[in-house]
Motif scaffolding. Structure first.
Motif, PDB file in Angstrom:
ATOM      1  N   LEU A 125     -84.831  59.018  35.435  1.00 57.80           N
ATOM      2  CA  LEU A 125     -85.155  60.030  34.234  1.00 57.80           C
ATOM      3  C   LEU A 125     -86.410  60.934  34.701  1.00 57.80           C
ATOM      4  N   TYR A 126     -86.230  62.081  34.699  1.00 55.86           N
ATOM      5  CA  TYR A 126     -87.217  63.200  34.976  1.00 55.86           C
ATOM      6  C   TYR A 126     -88.122  63.172  33.582  1.00 55.86           C
ATOM      7  N   LEU A 127     -89.399  62.835  33.681  1.00 49.58           N
ATOM      8  CA  LEU A 127     -90.113  62.826  32.354  1.00 49.58           C
ATOM      9  C   LEU A 127     -91.358  64.052  32.477  1.00 49.58           C
ATOM     10  N   LEU A 128     -91.362  64.758  31.764  1.00 53.14           N
ATOM     11  CA  LEU A 128     -92.302  65.985  31.898  1.00 53.14           C
ATOM     12  C   LEU A 128     -93.375  66.089  30.836  1.00 53.14           C
ATOM     13  N   HIS A 129     -94.416  66.752  31.189  1.00 55.87           N
ATOM     14  CA  HIS A 129     -95.607  66.850  30.538  1.00 55.87           C
ATOM     15  C   HIS A 129     -95.807  67.959  29.747  1.00 55.87           C
ATOM     16  N   GLY A 130     -97.023  68.319  29.158  1.00 54.23           N
ATOM     17  CA  GLY A 130     -97.089  69.347  28.006  1.00 54.23           C
ATOM     18  C   GLY A 130     -97.991  70.536  28.742  1.00 54.23           C
ATOM     19  N   ILE A 131     -98.033  71.551  28.156  1.00 53.53           N
ATOM     20  CA  ILE A 131     -98.874  72.774  28.573  1.00 53.53           C
ATOM     21  C   ILE A 131    -100.385  72.372  29.224  1.00 53.53           C
ATOM     22  N   PRO A 158     -81.667  49.819  34.880  1.00 47.24           N
ATOM     23  CA  PRO A 158     -82.275  49.874  36.119  1.00 47.24           C
ATOM     24  C   PRO A 158     -82.465  51.681  36.380  1.00 47.24           C
ATOM     25  N   MET A 159     -83.770  52.108  36.541  1.00 48.20           N
ATOM     26  CA  MET A 159     -83.852  53.424  36.547  1.00 48.20           C
ATOM     27  C   MET A 159     -85.399  53.666  37.372  1.00 48.20           C
ATOM     28  N   LEU A 160     -85.301  54.911  38.003  1.00 52.49           N
ATOM     29  CA  LEU A 160     -86.477  55.487  38.298  1.00 52.49           C
ATOM     30  C   LEU A 160     -87.257  56.485  37.301  1.00 52.49           C
ATOM     31  N   VAL A 161     -88.417  56.885  37.353  1.00 52.59           N
ATOM     32  CA  VAL A 161     -88.815  57.527  36.398  1.00 52.59           C
ATOM     33  C   VAL A 161     -89.678  58.600  37.175  1.00 52.59           C
ATOM     34  N   VAL A 162     -89.324  59.896  37.379  1.00 51.22           N
ATOM     35  CA  VAL A 162     -90.046  60.917  38.247  1.00 51.22           C
ATOM     36  C   VAL A 162     -90.923  61.501  37.262  1.00 51.22           C
ATOM     37  N   LEU A 163     -92.181  61.734  37.473  1.00 51.90           N
ATOM     38  CA  LEU A 163     -93.188  62.289  36.730  1.00 51.90           C
ATOM     39  C   LEU A 163     -93.515  63.619  37.419  1.00 51.90           C
ATOM     40  N   PRO A 164     -93.031  64.854  37.405  1.00 51.24           N
ATOM     41  CA  PRO A 164     -93.378  66.138  38.205  1.00 51.24           C
ATOM     42  C   PRO A 164     -94.497  66.971  37.553  1.00 51.24           C
ATOM     43  N   ASN A 165     -94.838  67.955  38.376  1.00 46.15           N
ATOM     44  CA  ASN A 165     -95.798  68.905  37.478  1.00 46.15           C
ATOM     45  C   ASN A 165     -94.933  70.226  37.159  1.00 46.15           C
ATOM     46  N   GLY A 166     -94.689  70.395  35.950  1.00 47.53           N
ATOM     47  CA  GLY A 166     -93.911  71.446  35.361  1.00 47.53           C
ATOM     48  C   GLY A 166     -94.442  72.691  35.425  1.00 47.53           C
ATOM     49  N   ARG A 167     -95.428  73.081  36.049  1.00 48.42           N
ATOM     50  CA  ARG A 167     -96.220  74.216  36.314  1.00 48.42           C
ATOM     51  C   ARG A 167     -95.707  74.762  37.760  1.00 48.42           C
ATOM     52  N   GLY A 219     -89.323  65.269  27.816  1.00 48.72           N
ATOM     53  CA  GLY A 219     -90.534  65.492  27.795  1.00 48.72           C
ATOM     54  C   GLY A 219     -91.151  65.890  26.454  1.00 48.72           C
ATOM     55  N   LEU A 220     -92.444  66.146  26.572  1.00 42.84           N
ATOM     56  CA  LEU A 220     -93.222  66.143  25.347  1.00 42.84           C
ATOM     57  C   LEU A 220     -93.807  67.627  25.219  1.00 42.84           C
ATOM     58  N   SER A 221     -93.680  68.140  24.034  1.00 42.32           N
ATOM     59  CA  SER A 221     -94.281  69.707  23.889  1.00 42.32           C
ATOM     60  C   SER A 221     -93.722  70.572  24.711  1.00 42.32           C
ATOM     61  N   MET A 222     -94.459  71.382  25.464  1.00 52.57           N
ATOM     62  CA  MET A 222     -94.002  72.260  26.620  1.00 52.57           C
ATOM     63  C   MET A 222     -92.844  71.572  27.309  1.00 52.57           C
ATOM     64  N   GLY A 223     -93.210  70.422  27.830  1.00 56.18           N
ATOM     65  CA  GLY A 223     -92.410  69.601  28.720  1.00 56.18           C
ATOM     66  C   GLY A 223     -90.989  69.262  27.962  1.00 56.18           C
ATOM     67  N   GLY A 224     -91.185  69.108  26.723  1.00 52.52           N
ATOM     68  CA  GLY A 224     -89.991  68.954  25.427  1.00 52.52           C
ATOM     69  C   GLY A 224     -89.089  70.087  25.548  1.00 52.52           C
ATOM     70  N   GLY A 225     -89.731  71.518  25.506  1.00 51.19           N
ATOM     71  CA  GLY A 225     -88.946  72.557  25.290  1.00 51.19           C
ATOM     72  C   GLY A 225     -88.322  72.966  26.751  1.00 51.19           C
TER      73      GLY A 225
END
Length: 279
Positions: free
Chosen positions: A76-82, A110-119, A171-177
């Protein structure tokens, strides 16, 4: 299996809030609280070479309790907001705690969760004017960075499946988009897509899904949610109405009284993650 299909179809019909609440997973009071005497996952910091940006970039990787290189995992790639970065979820959302508790209850695949920088830019810190044109454009540029740099790095360095059926983005907010734009725009790469309180960077529904029939067949799960008191709820509502009109199965959830904050997004992760990578 029959219960899961019924659940997805039931929610996708756009029921009243009271009805929807009854069929969503119940959220216990301790869902985001560290629990003693259970196995814990691990959060590591990685640095991957990005040809898109032209330098090394940072991301976090959550590996689940009992992680072993002898097994295979979904991702799962999980993205942040603006206003955030790769640490926003970890700092404000306790995803590792939520997931540890769910694993202890045997509720997750079973999963990995990757939290990248979306900027996707050389100075990718959330500083100065976060609404600067260049910084906003970097969120769109992240699609290339994700697909051509980050995903290949994860697949080369972790024991993960490499097919779309084992890859999710949310993702959430900007990351949701971003998640809706990238996931629905690359259905050959993602079968599981979620937008939490998606922001106005979300493409119009007809651009997101120009071929409803094909998208409906390709998606294993499309999750759309928002807080009931969120000023951005129109974005999620418009997408839900388009999906409903075109008969595309999806989960649409409005969190009663919810605002644009982690009180909502933590619950989204709790519910969304339990549906991932299951038959």
């Amino acid at each position: 299996m029959e219960k899961k299909i019924a659940f997805l179809l039931y929610v996708s019909l756009g029921l009243s809030q009271a009805q929807s609440q009854e069929i969503l997973p119940t959220i216990p009071d301790y869902f985001d609280v560290v629990t003693a005497d259970i196995m814990k996952g691990k959060v590591d910091t990685i640095h991957y070479p990005s040809k898109t940006v032209g330098n090394d970039r940072t991301a976090l990787v959550y590996t689940p309790p009992g992680f072993t290189k002898d097994a295979k995992y979904s991702v799962l790639y999980l993205l942040h907001g603006i206003g955030g970065d790769e640490f926003e979820w970890l700092t404000n959302g306790q995803p590792h705690v939520i997931l540890d508790n769910l694993y202890a209850g045997e509720k997750l695949a079973p999963m990995l969760v990757v939290l990248p920088n979306g900027r996707a830019m050389k100075n990718d810190r959330a500083e100065g004017n976060i609404f600067d044109r260049e910084k906003v454009a970097a969120f769109a540029a992240f699609e290339k960075d994700l697909l051509t740099d980050l995903i290949p790095y994860i697949e080369a360095n972790y024991p993960v499946y490499m097919d779309r059926e084992h890859r999710a983005i949310a993702g959430l907010s900007m990351g949701g988009g971003q998640s809706l734009n990238i996931g629905l725009g690359n259905l050959d790469k993602f079968a599981w897509v979620g937008g939490f309180s998606s922001a106005p960077n979300t493409k119009p529904p007809v651009e997101l899904i120009p071929d409803p029939k094909a998208a409906g067949k390709a998606l294993s799960l499309l999750w759309v949610s928002c807080g009931g008191q969120d000023n951005l709820i129109r974005i999620s509502q418009q997408l839900h109405e388009y999906l409903d009109t075109n008969g595309i199965p999806h989960v649409y959830h409005v969190e009663a009284g919810g605002k644009h904050d982690f009180a909502v997004w933590k619950k989204d992760l709790f519910r969304f993650s339990q549906l991932l990578f299951k038959p």
